[in-house]
Design a protein around this motif. Structure first.
Motif, mmCIF file in Angstrom:
data_model
loop_
_atom_site.group_PDB
_atom_site.id
_atom_site.type_symbol
_atom_site.label_atom_id
_atom_site.label_comp_id
_atom_site.label_asym_id
_atom_site.label_seq_id
_atom_site.Cartn_x
_atom_site.Cartn_y
_atom_site.Cartn_z
ATOM 1 N N PRO A 1 0.830 -1.203 0.000
ATOM 2 C CA PRO A 1 0.000 0.000 0.000
ATOM 3 C C PRO A 1 0.863 1.251 0.000
ATOM 4 O O PRO A 1 1.947 1.260 0.556
ATOM 5 C CB PRO A 1 -0.816 -0.114 1.279
ATOM 6 C CG PRO A 1 -0.032 -1.032 2.140
ATOM 7 C CD PRO A 1 0.739 -1.936 1.233
ATOM 8 N N GLU A 2 0.341 2.255 -0.631
ATOM 9 C CA GLU A 2 1.027 3.534 -0.674
ATOM 10 C C GLU A 2 0.192 4.562 0.064
ATOM 11 O O GLU A 2 -1.014 4.643 -0.121
ATOM 12 C CB GLU A 2 1.209 3.996 -2.113
ATOM 13 C CG GLU A 2 2.056 3.075 -2.953
ATOM 14 C CD GLU A 2 2.107 3.514 -4.399
ATOM 15 O OE1 GLU A 2 1.734 4.655 -4.701
ATOM 16 O OE2 GLU A 2 2.510 2.693 -5.223
ATOM 17 N N VAL A 3 0.847 5.343 0.913
ATOM 18 C CA VAL A 3 0.171 6.412 1.638
ATOM 19 C C VAL A 3 0.981 7.689 1.440
ATOM 20 O O VAL A 3 2.180 7.706 1.704
ATOM 21 C CB VAL A 3 0.052 6.100 3.142
ATOM 22 C CG1 VAL A 3 -0.566 7.258 3.882
ATOM 23 C CG2 VAL A 3 -0.744 4.834 3.367
ATOM 24 N N VAL A 30 -4.460 7.299 -0.183
ATOM 25 C CA VAL A 30 -4.224 5.897 0.154
ATOM 26 C C VAL A 30 -4.469 5.099 -1.119
ATOM 27 O O VAL A 30 -5.551 5.161 -1.706
ATOM 28 C CB VAL A 30 -5.173 5.418 1.277
ATOM 29 C CG1 VAL A 30 -4.934 3.965 1.593
ATOM 30 C CG2 VAL A 30 -5.014 6.274 2.514
ATOM 31 N N SER A 32 -3.965 1.245 -3.173
ATOM 32 C CA SER A 32 -3.729 -0.209 -3.132
ATOM 33 C C SER A 32 -3.667 -0.738 -1.703
ATOM 34 O O SER A 32 -2.758 -1.479 -1.331
ATOM 35 C CB SER A 32 -2.438 -0.565 -3.872
ATOM 36 O OG SER A 32 -2.500 -0.132 -5.195
ATOM 37 N N TYR A 33 -4.634 -0.385 -0.887
ATOM 38 C CA TYR A 33 -4.677 -0.817 0.511
ATOM 39 C C TYR A 33 -5.568 -2.046 0.634
ATOM 40 O O TYR A 33 -6.682 -2.078 0.108
ATOM 41 C CB TYR A 33 -5.212 0.312 1.389
ATOM 42 C CG TYR A 33 -5.298 -0.040 2.852
ATOM 43 C CD1 TYR A 33 -4.161 -0.145 3.623
ATOM 44 C CD2 TYR A 33 -6.531 -0.261 3.457
ATOM 45 C CE1 TYR A 33 -4.230 -0.460 4.970
ATOM 46 C CE2 TYR A 33 -6.616 -0.584 4.802
ATOM 47 C CZ TYR A 33 -5.458 -0.677 5.554
ATOM 48 O OH TYR A 33 -5.543 -0.999 6.878
ATOM 49 N N THR A 34 -5.091 -3.064 1.313
ATOM 50 C CA THR A 34 -5.857 -4.276 1.561
ATOM 51 C C THR A 34 -5.777 -4.596 3.053
ATOM 52 O O THR A 34 -4.691 -4.573 3.627
ATOM 53 C CB THR A 34 -5.288 -5.462 0.754
ATOM 54 O OG1 THR A 34 -5.279 -5.112 -0.628
ATOM 55 C CG2 THR A 34 -6.141 -6.702 0.938
ATOM 56 N N ALA A 35 -6.940 -4.865 3.660
ATOM 57 C CA ALA A 35 -6.951 -5.163 5.091
ATOM 58 C C ALA A 35 -8.106 -6.087 5.437
ATOM 59 O O ALA A 35 -9.116 -6.128 4.722
ATOM 60 C CB ALA A 35 -7.074 -3.877 5.897
ATOM 61 N N VAL A 64 -9.080 7.683 -1.491
ATOM 62 C CA VAL A 64 -8.826 6.253 -1.386
ATOM 63 C C VAL A 64 -8.991 5.663 -2.784
ATOM 64 O O VAL A 64 -10.052 5.778 -3.395
ATOM 65 C CB VAL A 64 -9.796 5.577 -0.395
ATOM 66 C CG1 VAL A 64 -9.515 4.092 -0.305
ATOM 67 C CG2 VAL A 64 -9.707 6.220 0.975
ATOM 68 N N ALA A 67 -8.765 0.141 -3.102
ATOM 69 C CA ALA A 67 -8.636 -0.438 -1.765
ATOM 70 C C ALA A 67 -9.628 -1.579 -1.586
ATOM 71 O O ALA A 67 -10.693 -1.600 -2.217
ATOM 72 C CB ALA A 67 -8.871 0.626 -0.708
#
Length: 185
Positions: A1-3, A30, A32-35, A64, A67
């Motif tokens: 992920p990039e922030v 934000v 490519s965030y994965t959670a 965003v 994500a």
């Protein structure tokens, strides 16, 4: 992920809002965030967000892009034989959350460039709305322009309710078939 995080303050922040000159302007991206989060995490956030002091309004923009957040229910099961709830995945292509000088957060979705629709598709989408407005039924006053979005929201709400009812029906049938595999509806 990039922030990416940028905080501007002073006279250069005036391009964003008048209040940003004094309090600053926060821009966050934000990508490519994965959670995977548990539902108890979300329900227990309340005490951390409460404060006795009213905070200063800082204008901001949070973007965003691409994500994916999976929510898992970690509450105790009501029925021990139940397979448990299915995790919910929230996929976000591009969402922008803006906080303006009034302190209100505004949420807007934006199409990413790779998903732009051709002009002909946009014209086809507008055509049915124009036909409905141009041809009212005999004796009826027809749909007003402001009623169309309201009806679309109501239709979307009904679709969601129908999908939830169908999921509940499938879960109940699955539970019944555990005890009676030959059960038919």
């Amino acid at each position: 992920p990039e922030v990416c995080l940028r905080l501007e303050a002073g006279p250069s922040a005036a391009v964003h809002s008048p209040l940003a000159v004094q309090n600053g302007f926060l821009h966050m991206l934000v990508h490519s965030y994965t959670a995977e989060l548990f539902m108890s995490f979300l329900t227990n956030l309340g005490p951390f967000l409460e404060d006795e002091i009213i905070p200063e309004v800082i204008p901001m923009e949070i973007e965003v892009v691409d994500a994916k957040i999976t929510l898992k229910d970690d509450s105790p099961r009501v029925y021990p034989t139940s397979p448990g709830p299915v995790p919910i995945t929230l996929a976000v292509d591009h969402v922008v959350v803006k906080r303006r000088d009034d302190g209100v957060f505004y949420l807007s979705g934006e199409d990413s460039p790779k998903q732009e629709k051709p002009v002909s598709a946009l014209q086809e989408q507008k055509a049915p709305v124009e036909c409905v407005l141009a041809a009212p039924a005999a004796g009826a006053r027809g749909l007003q322009l402001k009623e169309v979005p309201e009806l679309q929201r109501e239709l979307q709400t009904m679709k969601i309710a129908l999908a939830e009812a169908n999921m509940d029906k499938a879960r109940l049938l699955q539970e019944i078939r555990k005890y009676n595999p030959l059960f038919q509806l």
